[in-house]
Design a protein around this motif. Structure first.
Motif, PDB file in Angstrom:
ATOM      1  N   GLY A   8       0.848  -1.193   0.000  1.00 48.38           N
ATOM      2  CA  GLY A   8       0.000   0.000   0.000  1.00 48.38           C
ATOM      3  C   GLY A   8       0.876   1.232   0.000  1.00 48.38           C
ATOM      4  N   SER A   9       1.628   1.411   1.076  1.00 56.26           N
ATOM      5  CA  SER A   9       2.490   2.583   1.230  1.00 56.26           C
ATOM      6  C   SER A   9       3.722   2.161   2.028  1.00 56.26           C
ATOM      7  CB  SER A   9       1.727   3.683   1.990  1.00 56.26           C
ATOM      8  OG  SER A   9       2.625   4.570   2.632  1.00 56.26           O
ATOM      9  N   THR A  10       4.900   2.430   1.490  1.00 58.45           N
ATOM     10  CA  THR A  10       6.114   2.077   2.242  1.00 58.45           C
ATOM     11  C   THR A  10       6.213   2.911   3.522  1.00 58.45           C
ATOM     12  OG1 THR A  10       7.430   3.616   0.917  1.00 58.45           O
ATOM     13  CG2 THR A  10       7.406   1.305   0.209  1.00 58.45           C
ATOM     14  N   ASN A  11       5.654   4.132   3.499  1.00 62.80           N
ATOM     15  CA  ASN A  11       5.668   4.919   4.737  1.00 62.80           C
ATOM     16  C   ASN A  11       4.809   4.259   5.813  1.00 62.80           C
ATOM     17  OD1 ASN A  11       7.334   7.005   3.820  1.00 62.80           O
ATOM     18  ND2 ASN A  11       6.073   8.563   4.820  1.00 62.80           N
ATOM     19  N   ARG A  32       5.883  -0.966  -6.679  1.00 65.39           N
ATOM     20  CA  ARG A  32       4.710  -0.107  -6.885  1.00 65.39           C
ATOM     21  C   ARG A  32       3.948  -0.018  -5.581  1.00 65.39           C
ATOM     22  NH1 ARG A  32      -0.010  -3.285  -8.323  1.00 65.39           N
ATOM     23  NH2 ARG A  32      -0.997  -1.430  -9.155  1.00 65.39           N
ATOM     24  N   GLN A  33       3.171   1.041  -5.434  1.00 57.34           N
ATOM     25  CA  GLN A  33       2.327   1.209  -4.248  1.00 57.34           C
ATOM     26  C   GLN A  33       0.870   1.344  -4.702  1.00 57.34           C
ATOM     27  OE1 GLN A  33       4.756   3.715  -1.003  1.00 57.34           O
ATOM     28  NE2 GLN A  33       4.303   4.931  -2.821  1.00 57.34           N
ATOM     29  N   THR A  34      -0.001   0.817  -3.887  1.00 53.70           N
ATOM     30  CA  THR A  34      -1.422   0.914  -4.228  1.00 53.70           C
ATOM     31  C   THR A  34      -2.138   2.003  -3.422  1.00 53.70           C
ATOM     32  OG1 THR A  34      -1.843  -0.819  -2.606  1.00 53.70           O
ATOM     33  CG2 THR A  34      -1.613  -1.502  -4.914  1.00 53.70           C
ATOM     34  N   GLY A  36      -0.160   4.999  -2.163  1.00 55.11           N
ATOM     35  CA  GLY A  36       0.952   5.905  -1.883  1.00 55.11           C
ATOM     36  C   GLY A  36       0.439   7.215  -1.296  1.00 55.11           C
ATOM     37  N   ARG A  37       1.168   7.714  -0.303  1.00 52.29           N
ATOM     38  CA  ARG A  37       0.723   8.919   0.396  1.00 52.29           C
ATOM     39  C   ARG A  37       1.623  10.083   0.041  1.00 52.29           C
ATOM     40  NH1 ARG A  37      -0.587   5.726   5.952  1.00 52.29           N
ATOM     41  NH2 ARG A  37       1.316   6.588   6.868  1.00 52.29           N
ATOM     42  N   GLY A  38       1.002  11.236  -0.271  1.00 52.97           N
ATOM     43  CA  GLY A  38       1.751  12.463  -0.489  1.00 52.97           C
ATOM     44  C   GLY A  38       1.533  13.418   0.668  1.00 52.97           C
ATOM     45  N   ARG A  39       2.108  14.599   0.552  1.00 49.65           N
ATOM     46  CA  ARG A  39       1.937  15.594   1.607  1.00 49.65           C
ATOM     47  C   ARG A  39       0.500  16.090   1.608  1.00 49.65           C
ATOM     48  NH1 ARG A  39       6.113  20.176   1.089  1.00 49.65           N
ATOM     49  NH2 ARG A  39       5.411  20.605   3.186  1.00 49.65           N
ATOM     50  N   GLN A  40       0.088  16.612   2.755  1.00 52.90           N
ATOM     51  CA  GLN A  40      -1.226  17.225   2.943  1.00 52.90           C
ATOM     52  C   GLN A  40      -2.371  16.297   2.544  1.00 52.90           C
ATOM     53  OE1 GLN A  40      -0.167  20.671   0.726  1.00 52.90           O
ATOM     54  NE2 GLN A  40       0.118  21.837   2.618  1.00 52.90           N
ATOM     55  N   ALA A 102       9.518  21.855 -12.695  1.00 54.14           N
ATOM     56  CA  ALA A 102       8.464  20.838 -12.585  1.00 54.14           C
ATOM     57  C   ALA A 102       8.876  19.810 -11.529  1.00 54.14           C
ATOM     58  CB  ALA A 102       8.258  20.151 -13.929  1.00 54.14           C
ATOM     59  N   LYS A 103       7.899  19.296 -10.791  1.00 52.54           N
ATOM     60  CA  LYS A 103       8.199  18.413  -9.658  1.00 52.54           C
ATOM     61  C   LYS A 103       8.664  17.039 -10.120  1.00 52.54           C
ATOM     62  CE  LYS A 103       6.145  16.779  -5.337  1.00 52.54           C
ATOM     63  NZ  LYS A 103       5.562  17.298  -4.105  1.00 52.54           N
ATOM     64  N   LEU A 104       9.850  16.686  -9.633  1.00 46.36           N
ATOM     65  CA  LEU A 104      10.508  15.449 -10.038  1.00 46.36           C
ATOM     66  C   LEU A 104      10.440  14.403  -8.933  1.00 46.36           C
ATOM     67  CD1 LEU A 104      12.589  14.408 -12.183  1.00 46.36           C
ATOM     68  CD2 LEU A 104      14.352  15.339 -10.707  1.00 46.36           C
TER      69      LEU A 104
HETATM   70  O1  LIG Z   1       3.623  14.875  -1.705  1.00 36.24           O
HETATM   71  C1  LIG Z   1       4.854  14.757  -1.685  1.00 36.24           C
HETATM   72  O2  LIG Z   1       5.588  15.570  -2.239  1.00 36.24           O
HETATM   73  C2  LIG Z   1       5.493  13.610  -0.943  1.00 36.24           C
HETATM   74  C3  LIG Z   1       5.385  12.328  -1.699  1.00 36.24           C
HETATM   75  C4  LIG Z   1       6.059  11.163  -0.985  1.00 36.24           C
HETATM   76  C5  LIG Z   1       5.836   9.869  -1.708  1.00 36.24           C
HETATM   77  C6  LIG Z   1       6.625   8.736  -1.112  1.00 36.24           C
HETATM   78  S1  LIG Z   1       6.644   7.296  -2.120  1.00 36.24           S
HETATM   79  C7  LIG Z   1       7.390   6.389  -0.837  1.00 36.24           C
HETATM   80  C8  LIG Z   1       6.722   6.817   0.447  1.00 36.24           C
HETATM   81  N1  LIG Z   1       5.509   6.051   0.684  1.00 36.24           N
HETATM   82  C9  LIG Z   1       4.418   6.812   0.617  1.00 36.24           C
HETATM   83  O3  LIG Z   1       3.254   6.396   0.773  1.00 36.24           O
HETATM   84  N2  LIG Z   1       4.754   8.088   0.369  1.00 36.24           N
HETATM   85  C10 LIG Z   1       6.195   8.244   0.254  1.00 36.24           C
END
Ligand SMILES: O=C(O)CCCC[C@@H]1SC[C@@H]2NC(=O)N[C@@H]21
Length: 231
Positions: A8-11, A32-34, A36-40, A102-104
């Motif tokens: 799901g998410s490595t975090n 791959r993540q199913t 994945g979590r980003g900020r906010q 651009a965000k990398l």
């Molecule tokens: O929104 C952002 O800029 C942060 C993104 C972070 C993504 C990574 S991918 C590995 C790790 N696991 C997650 O669920 N999120 C972080």
């Protein structure tokens, strides 16, 4: 260092490992993540081919502020990408890596007690879209082509910078960060968590790693948490 085909998410996984007593220096990468979590609270789209990896830091009493690990992550990843062939990335406060604005790559820090989980998402082969942002990938720019190879370099570069942070504190990290960040005077907008925005020109970092913005009236505003955009 462990790699799984999918999670799901490595975090999320690393936070669970932290709660179970995993030591500093643990890493988990997923192909791959199913979920994945980003900020906010945003999702981080995670198709195969890019890098998704999380590590664990145990903060100590005499460490710099834990939030400054964001800068440690950014300089480690900038070193990795630079060494592997793309030295022109810029860092946007606190820890986005940009290519031609651009965000990398994105980095997400999450805390559980003395454990800080740092998760790296790096667009190596594709650049999924993020609402309101331009995105980029490293496709064709590096002399490594697999997420596994980039990950190996990142593990080494992060260990180097984490040791510097624990041992020497923030000044060398800030110096390295500022060398690769947007130029002083760059116009930025900081969206704060209370829904307001602050516009100003980038004026370096405070000694704790906070963002200094020079406002139009000549005063300086120090920002500790915000979503920052180049204008
Ligand atoms: O929104 C952002 O800029 C942060 C993104 C972070 C993504 C990574 S991918 C590995 C790790 N696991 C997650 O669920 N999120 C972080």
């Amino acid at each position: 260092m462990r790699t799984v085909a999918e999670t799901g998410s490595t975090n999320a996984d690393m936070l669970a490992l932290a709660a179970a007593g995993a030591p500093e220096g643990s890493w988990l990468r997923a192909e791959r993540q199913t979920a994945g979590r980003g900020r906010q609270g945003k999702a981080w789209s995670s198709p195969i081919g890019n890098v998704y990896a999380s590590t664990l830091v145990r903060v100590r009493a005499d460490d710099p502020p834990a939030a400054s690990l964001a800068l440690v992550c950014a300089v480690a990843l900038a070193d990795t990408i630079g060494t592997l062939g793309c030295p022109t990335v810029t860092i946007k406060w606190p820890n986005d890596l940009l290519l031609d604005n651009a965000k990398l790559a994105g980095i997400l820090l999450e805390r559980h007690g003395d454990a800080i989980v740092a998760g790296f998402g790096v667009n190596l082969s594709s650049h999924p879209s993020i609402e309101g942002r331009q995105t980029a990938s490293l496709a064709g720019r590096l002399w490594v082509h697999s997420a596994a190879e980039l990950f190996e370099h990142l593990v080494a570069d992060f260990a180097t910078w984490l040791e510097t942070w624990h041992r020497d504190g923030l000044p060398p990290v800030i110096a390295r960060w500022e060398r690769q960040a947007h130029a002083p005077g760059t116009p930025l907008i900081a969206n704060l968590s209370d829904g307001t925005s602050v516009a100003g020109k980038y004026d370096g970092l405070a000694s704790d790693g906070a963002l200094r913005l020079r406002l139009a009236d000549g005063t300086t505003r120090v920002i500790h948490a915000a979503d920052v955009f180049l204008v």
